[in-house]
Design a protein around this motif. Sequence first.
Motif, PDB file in Angstrom:
ATOM      1  N   PRO A 144       6.844  -5.232  -4.289  1.00  0.00           N
ATOM      2  CA  PRO A 144       6.177  -5.782  -5.516  1.00  0.00           C
ATOM      3  C   PRO A 144       4.771  -6.932  -4.846  1.00  0.00           C
ATOM      4  O   PRO A 144       4.017  -6.911  -5.065  1.00  0.00           O
ATOM      5  CB  PRO A 144       6.113  -5.847  -6.811  1.00  0.00           C
ATOM      6  N   ALA A 145       6.183  -7.781  -5.473  1.00  0.00           N
ATOM      7  CA  ALA A 145       5.519  -9.469  -4.739  1.00  0.00           C
ATOM      8  C   ALA A 145       4.863  -9.558  -4.113  1.00  0.00           C
ATOM      9  O   ALA A 145       3.487 -10.685  -3.672  1.00  0.00           O
ATOM     10  CB  ALA A 145       6.606 -10.141  -4.583  1.00  0.00           C
ATOM     11  N   ASN A 177       5.322   3.984  -1.856  1.00  0.00           N
ATOM     12  CA  ASN A 177       4.409   3.590  -2.473  1.00  0.00           C
ATOM     13  C   ASN A 177       3.384   2.242  -2.090  1.00  0.00           C
ATOM     14  O   ASN A 177       2.848   2.170  -1.906  1.00  0.00           O
ATOM     15  CB  ASN A 177       5.731   2.795  -4.163  1.00  0.00           C
ATOM     16  N   LEU A 178       4.302   1.405  -1.702  1.00  0.00           N
ATOM     17  CA  LEU A 178       4.364   0.085  -1.282  1.00  0.00           C
ATOM     18  C   LEU A 178       3.266   0.660  -0.200  1.00  0.00           C
ATOM     19  O   LEU A 178       1.166   0.274   0.059  1.00  0.00           O
ATOM     20  CB  LEU A 178       4.518  -0.852  -0.039  1.00  0.00           C
ATOM     21  N   LEU A 179       2.929   1.095   1.026  1.00  0.00           N
ATOM     22  CA  LEU A 179       2.258   2.300   1.979  1.00  0.00           C
ATOM     23  C   LEU A 179       0.835   2.740   1.381  1.00  0.00           C
ATOM     24  O   LEU A 179      -0.656   3.135   2.024  1.00  0.00           O
ATOM     25  CB  LEU A 179       2.964   3.566   3.190  1.00  0.00           C
ATOM     26  N   GLN A 180       0.841   3.589   0.400  1.00  0.00           N
ATOM     27  CA  GLN A 180      -0.183   4.029  -0.292  1.00  0.00           C
ATOM     28  C   GLN A 180      -0.865   3.008  -0.875  1.00  0.00           C
ATOM     29  O   GLN A 180      -2.199   3.227  -0.799  1.00  0.00           O
ATOM     30  CB  GLN A 180       0.385   5.372  -1.004  1.00  0.00           C
ATOM     31  N   GLU A 181      -0.350   1.843  -1.355  1.00  0.00           N
ATOM     32  CA  GLU A 181      -0.894   1.488  -2.424  1.00  0.00           C
ATOM     33  C   GLU A 181      -2.099   0.366  -2.033  1.00  0.00           C
ATOM     34  O   GLU A 181      -3.285  -0.217  -2.303  1.00  0.00           O
ATOM     35  CB  GLU A 181       0.249   0.991  -3.493  1.00  0.00           C
ATOM     36  N   VAL A 186      -4.845  -3.369   5.832  1.00  0.00           N
ATOM     37  CA  VAL A 186      -3.415  -3.962   5.577  1.00  0.00           C
ATOM     38  C   VAL A 186      -3.362  -3.294   6.747  1.00  0.00           C
ATOM     39  O   VAL A 186      -2.563  -2.302   6.921  1.00  0.00           O
ATOM     40  CB  VAL A 186      -3.057  -4.052   4.692  1.00  0.00           C
ATOM     41  N   ILE A 187      -2.748  -4.181   7.894  1.00  0.00           N
ATOM     42  CA  ILE A 187      -1.406  -3.353   9.450  1.00  0.00           C
ATOM     43  C   ILE A 187      -0.864  -3.597   8.478  1.00  0.00           C
ATOM     44  O   ILE A 187      -0.168  -4.548   9.042  1.00  0.00           O
ATOM     45  CB  ILE A 187      -2.185  -4.340  10.420  1.00  0.00           C
TER      46      ILE A 187
END
Length: 361
Positions: A144-145, A177-181, A186-187
């Motif tokens: 998240p950070a 979650n990160l990959l979708q958000e 961003v690569i």
Amino acid sequence: MASLVTPEIESLTPYEAGKPIEEVARELGLSDIIKLASNENPLGPSPRAMQAVRAALSEGHRYPDAAAFRLRERLAAFHGVEMDEVIQGNGSNEILELLIRTFTTRDDHVVFAEPAFVVYKLASLAHGVPFTAVPTKDWTHDLPAMAAAVRPNTKLMFIANPNNPTGTHVGREALSNLLQELPPEVIVVLDEAYIQYVSAEDYADGLTLRGLRERLVLTRTFSKIYGLASLRVGYAIGPKALINYMNRVRAPFNVGSLGQAAAIAALEDAEHVERSVRENAQERARLLAALPEFGFETAPSQCNFVFCGVKRPARELFNALLQRGVIIRPVGPEHVRITVGTPRENDRLLSALKEELGGRP
Ligand SMILES: *Cc1c(COP(=O)(O)O)cnc(C)c1O
């Protein structure tokens, strides 16, 4: 006169690698030295890879296959991807730097964790690309950070899963979650140098996450479990468009013939990989159980090394063990990284620690 180099290059110091065994032996007059400093496979290369290197030597006067055709063909089949989704590198180190060189300028921005694999920072500095190094939380990537550190000009995010030097991993859900958000520009680079050593149930192989995001690049290496660190072979798997751009920037003969031959043979030696995984898991568990008896705090490792808070200056411990012929790696003021060795090497490590610090093992 104007400075010869950028301020960022001025600020760098040459990479300090672990000392070669021969040099330490000579300096200290020791004959039996063990190196637990660079996360190499203590079982060595696959015998099949060694045989392939010997056979390839007679063609040593020829330039290597610039496209690494056979190697990429085997890797594509092995991973169930297409050949033009695979690019070879002079170690995955070169791939990581190639990502920076190909996709970023001084106007862009890069995100990675700290502590994480040092090359992300070195390559960003060398190319003058601004970056944010996001502190880990409990020695684990704080996703998240890291997402919050993304700016409109963020071009690359590096995630080592599992991470070096901490040995920790992030689970499938947080990573998905990160990959979708993240913004689509961003690569995301998933550095999976230690993937074969992972035993955690919630770990996700990056290959299973490719559907979640267009701009996702996975990097792998033959330097760790395959035991071919000296031959410098790594690779990336990513969308064709990105791999194509990287190929435009890549040096033509970046992986030598011996490395290509060794990697192809090593990929086929599943038995050597299985044995390496098995012995590492046993010895990793043993070190994780024994090291706390010296008052050390270990992070939960999914790798072939253990990250340890040693509650004393790491340099001092490093030097004390060096005098006893055991090379480890200081990675912070009071932290060290110790590669899991063979049972005999780990015996040596533990008895050197016992002699030095007292304690039970
Ligand atoms: C060792 C390592 C690499 C790369 O090593 P190469 O020898 O350049 O392939 C990449 N990432 C991490 C996290 C590593 O620990």
